[in-house]
Design a protein around this motif. Structure first.
Motif, PDB file in Angstrom:
ATOM      1  N   ALA A  58       0.827  -1.206   0.000  1.00  0.00           N
ATOM      2  CA  ALA A  58       0.000   0.000   0.000  1.00  0.00           C
ATOM      3  C   ALA A  58       0.865   1.261   0.000  1.00  0.00           C
ATOM      4  O   ALA A  58       0.558   2.240  -0.694  1.00  0.00           O
ATOM      5  CB  ALA A  58      -0.938  -0.013   1.216  1.00  0.00           C
ATOM      6  N   VAL A  59       1.951   1.251   0.764  1.00  0.00           N
ATOM      7  CA  VAL A  59       2.871   2.395   0.786  1.00  0.00           C
ATOM      8  C   VAL A  59       3.518   2.574  -0.590  1.00  0.00           C
ATOM      9  O   VAL A  59       3.610   3.698  -1.114  1.00  0.00           O
ATOM     10  CB  VAL A  59       3.949   2.196   1.870  1.00  0.00           C
ATOM     11  N   LEU A  60       3.958   1.470  -1.185  1.00  0.00           N
ATOM     12  CA  LEU A  60       4.580   1.523  -2.506  1.00  0.00           C
ATOM     13  C   LEU A  60       3.607   2.082  -3.545  1.00  0.00           C
ATOM     14  O   LEU A  60       3.960   2.951  -4.355  1.00  0.00           O
ATOM     15  CB  LEU A  60       5.038   0.115  -2.902  1.00  0.00           C
ATOM     16  N   TRP A  61       2.361   1.611  -3.511  1.00  0.00           N
ATOM     17  CA  TRP A  61       1.365   2.071  -4.479  1.00  0.00           C
ATOM     18  C   TRP A  61       0.993   3.534  -4.250  1.00  0.00           C
ATOM     19  O   TRP A  61       0.749   4.275  -5.203  1.00  0.00           O
ATOM     20  CB  TRP A  61       0.121   1.185  -4.388  1.00  0.00           C
ATOM     21  N   PHE A  62       0.963   3.962  -3.001  1.00  0.00           N
ATOM     22  CA  PHE A  62       0.618   5.348  -2.688  1.00  0.00           C
ATOM     23  C   PHE A  62       1.574   6.312  -3.383  1.00  0.00           C
ATOM     24  O   PHE A  62       1.171   7.367  -3.884  1.00  0.00           O
ATOM     25  CB  PHE A  62       0.649   5.562  -1.175  1.00  0.00           C
ATOM     26  N   PHE A  63       2.858   5.947  -3.421  1.00  0.00           N
ATOM     27  CA  PHE A  63       3.857   6.840  -4.007  1.00  0.00           C
ATOM     28  C   PHE A  63       4.059   6.620  -5.510  1.00  0.00           C
ATOM     29  O   PHE A  63       4.422   7.565  -6.222  1.00  0.00           O
ATOM     30  CB  PHE A  63       5.189   6.676  -3.281  1.00  0.00           C
ATOM     31  N   LEU A  64       3.825   5.407  -6.006  1.00  0.00           N
ATOM     32  CA  LEU A  64       4.156   5.103  -7.401  1.00  0.00           C
ATOM     33  C   LEU A  64       2.948   4.845  -8.293  1.00  0.00           C
ATOM     34  O   LEU A  64       3.058   4.949  -9.516  1.00  0.00           O
ATOM     35  CB  LEU A  64       5.086   3.873  -7.469  1.00  0.00           C
ATOM     36  N   GLY A  65       1.812   4.483  -7.721  1.00  0.00           N
ATOM     37  CA  GLY A  65       0.648   4.130  -8.528  1.00  0.00           C
ATOM     38  C   GLY A  65       0.082   5.310  -9.299  1.00  0.00           C
ATOM     39  O   GLY A  65      -0.062   6.407  -8.753  1.00  0.00           O
ATOM     40  N   ARG A  66      -0.225   5.079 -10.570  1.00  0.00           N
ATOM     41  CA  ARG A  66      -0.803   6.135 -11.412  1.00  0.00           C
ATOM     42  C   ARG A  66      -1.986   5.576 -12.187  1.00  0.00           C
ATOM     43  O   ARG A  66      -2.193   4.377 -12.266  1.00  0.00           O
ATOM     44  CB  ARG A  66       0.258   6.694 -12.388  1.00  0.00           C
ATOM     45  N   GLU A  67      -2.749   6.467 -12.798  1.00  0.00           N
ATOM     46  CA  GLU A  67      -3.939   6.094 -13.560  1.00  0.00           C
ATOM     47  C   GLU A  67      -3.654   6.158 -15.051  1.00  0.00           C
ATOM     48  O   GLU A  67      -3.091   7.139 -15.554  1.00  0.00           O
ATOM     49  CB  GLU A  67      -5.095   7.048 -13.224  1.00  0.00           C
ATOM     50  N   GLY A  68      -4.019   5.095 -15.785  1.00  0.00           N
ATOM     51  CA  GLY A  68      -3.875   5.111 -17.236  1.00  0.00           C
ATOM     52  C   GLY A  68      -4.904   6.010 -17.884  1.00  0.00           C
ATOM     53  O   GLY A  68      -5.911   6.385 -17.265  1.00  0.00           O
ATOM     54  N   THR A  69      -4.669   6.356 -19.149  1.00  0.00           N
ATOM     55  CA  THR A  69      -5.547   7.316 -19.824  1.00  0.00           C
ATOM     56  C   THR A  69      -6.213   6.762 -21.075  1.00  0.00           C
ATOM     57  O   THR A  69      -6.976   7.471 -21.722  1.00  0.00           O
ATOM     58  CB  THR A  69      -4.740   8.568 -20.228  1.00  0.00           C
ATOM     59  N   LEU A  70      -5.942   5.490 -21.416  1.00  0.00           N
ATOM     60  CA  LEU A  70      -6.587   4.917 -22.599  1.00  0.00           C
ATOM     61  C   LEU A  70      -8.049   4.602 -22.291  1.00  0.00           C
ATOM     62  O   LEU A  70      -8.369   4.007 -21.270  1.00  0.00           O
ATOM     63  CB  LEU A  70      -5.886   3.635 -23.041  1.00  0.00           C
ATOM     64  N   VAL A  71      -8.923   5.016 -23.166  1.00  0.00           N
ATOM     65  CA  VAL A  71     -10.358   4.743 -23.016  1.00  0.00           C
ATOM     66  C   VAL A  71     -10.842   4.070 -24.282  1.00  0.00           C
ATOM     67  O   VAL A  71     -10.559   4.534 -25.394  1.00  0.00           O
ATOM     68  CB  VAL A  71     -11.155   6.052 -22.784  1.00  0.00           C
TER      69      VAL A  71
END
Length: 329
Positions: free
Chosen positions: A181-194
């Protein structure tokens, strides 16, 4: 090759993080079945009571998956994944104290509610990073988080159970979940392909839920998932216990042998994902390469399993069980 025909920058990094997410997800699932014998011995549980613990995980599993699915249509998946990981982690820590049947059931119900949406949301998240024609392999890799979660976690968790106690196996999973959860909080991003609107629906008209709930293809996929998860739930709850009590293996050996279906399933899923993607790129319809192909493997597994009781030796029973449970992965 246009931008639309290739993954977004950073797509494989997100694939790796979500792969770890699914790895922890299935390690959480398997720990109860792995510790079945010591849990039943310590709490003086009958098989019926332990079966209730196993099934309680699924009490809110499907309901949560549907509700969170609606939410994820409106909320970024990176937020949903983070909340789920925190829930999984925190619900493990009550196992470190004095545990009763009621505490175990309550914890598994909450865990099931938190993990029910995991697969769909993880897939939805990664689809925002890859165009449709290239989704087969990243989807298969994420699915392998389940297999590797068991392959990696089972020997480690089994060692903790044998060396310390089953309580600490749950605590270790809680710590690992919080680290992700800590790792994802700092590195997780949202993709933009729809994805573009469904072909044949003018003006990008929304597909009504009435159609989604009655579409024959979707109903068929749900039936396949029902059959597949029935076998999965049985294996998660009783596989190790069957090896120990039914086939006579020790806790150490039986626990370590529990990784066999997942090793076999890993090759099945990676190979199947590659075949499906090749078929799709060569022009085969999605109905065949993603529907009929997968459903046929589930049916094949169902045909194999009834022969277990007819085989003469524990080794042959184990081999049949492994193939029957994993071929539909």
């Amino acid at each position: 090759m246009t931008q639309q025909d290739r993954p977004l920058k950073g797509a494989w990094g997100m694939t790796a993080l979500i792969f770890l997410f699914m790895l922890i997800n299935f390690a959480d699932k398997v720990v109860v079945g792995l510790a079945a014998k010591p849990i039943m011995d310590e709490l003086k549980l009958t098989p019926e009571q332990f079966g209730l613990i196993g099934s309680s995980f699924f009490f809110l599993f499907a309901i949560s998956a549907i509700l969170v699915g609606f939410v994820t249509n409106r909320v970024q998946t990176r937020h949903t994944l983070l909340i789920m990981a925190i829930v999984w982690s925190l619900v493990q820590f009550p196992m470190l104290g004095t545990v009763s049947l009621e505490v175990l059931i309550a914890s598994r119900i909450v865990l099931g509610a938190g993990e029910g949406p995991a697969g769909p949301v993880a897939t939805h998240a990664i689809y925002k990073w890859f165009p449709d024609s290239l989704r087969g392999m990243p989807t298969a890799i994420i699915a392998q988080g389940s297999a590797l979660g068991v392959i990696i976690a089972v020997p480690a968790l089994n060692w903790i159970i044998v060396t310390y106690s089953w309580h600490w196996a749950f605590g270790a999973l809680g710590v690992v979940g919080l680290l992700w959860a800590v790792l994802w909080f700092f590195l997780g991003r949202e993709g933009t392909l729809v994805d573009p609107p469904v072909a044949g629906r003018e003006g990008g008209e929304r597909v009504p839920y009435r159609y989604l709930l009655t579409c024959p293809s979707i109903v068929a996929v749900c039936c396949t998932g029902f059959a597949s998860y029935w076998g999965l739930a049985l294996g998660l709850t009783w596989f190790t216990s069957y090896l120990v009590d039914g086939l006579g293996y020790s806790q150490k050996v039986g626990g370590n042998l529990s990784i066999l279906p997942w090793i076999f399933g890993m090759f099945v899923v990676l190979g199947g994902g590659w075949i499906s993607q090749r078929l799709k790129k060569s022009g085969v319809s999605s109905r065949v390469c993603r529907g009929a192909f997968a459903a046929a493997t589930v049916a094949l597994g169902g045909c194999v399993l009834p022969f277990i009781s007819l085989l003469p030796t524990p080794e042959l029973k184990l081999a049949c069980l492994v193939v029957g449970t994993a071929i539909g992965s």
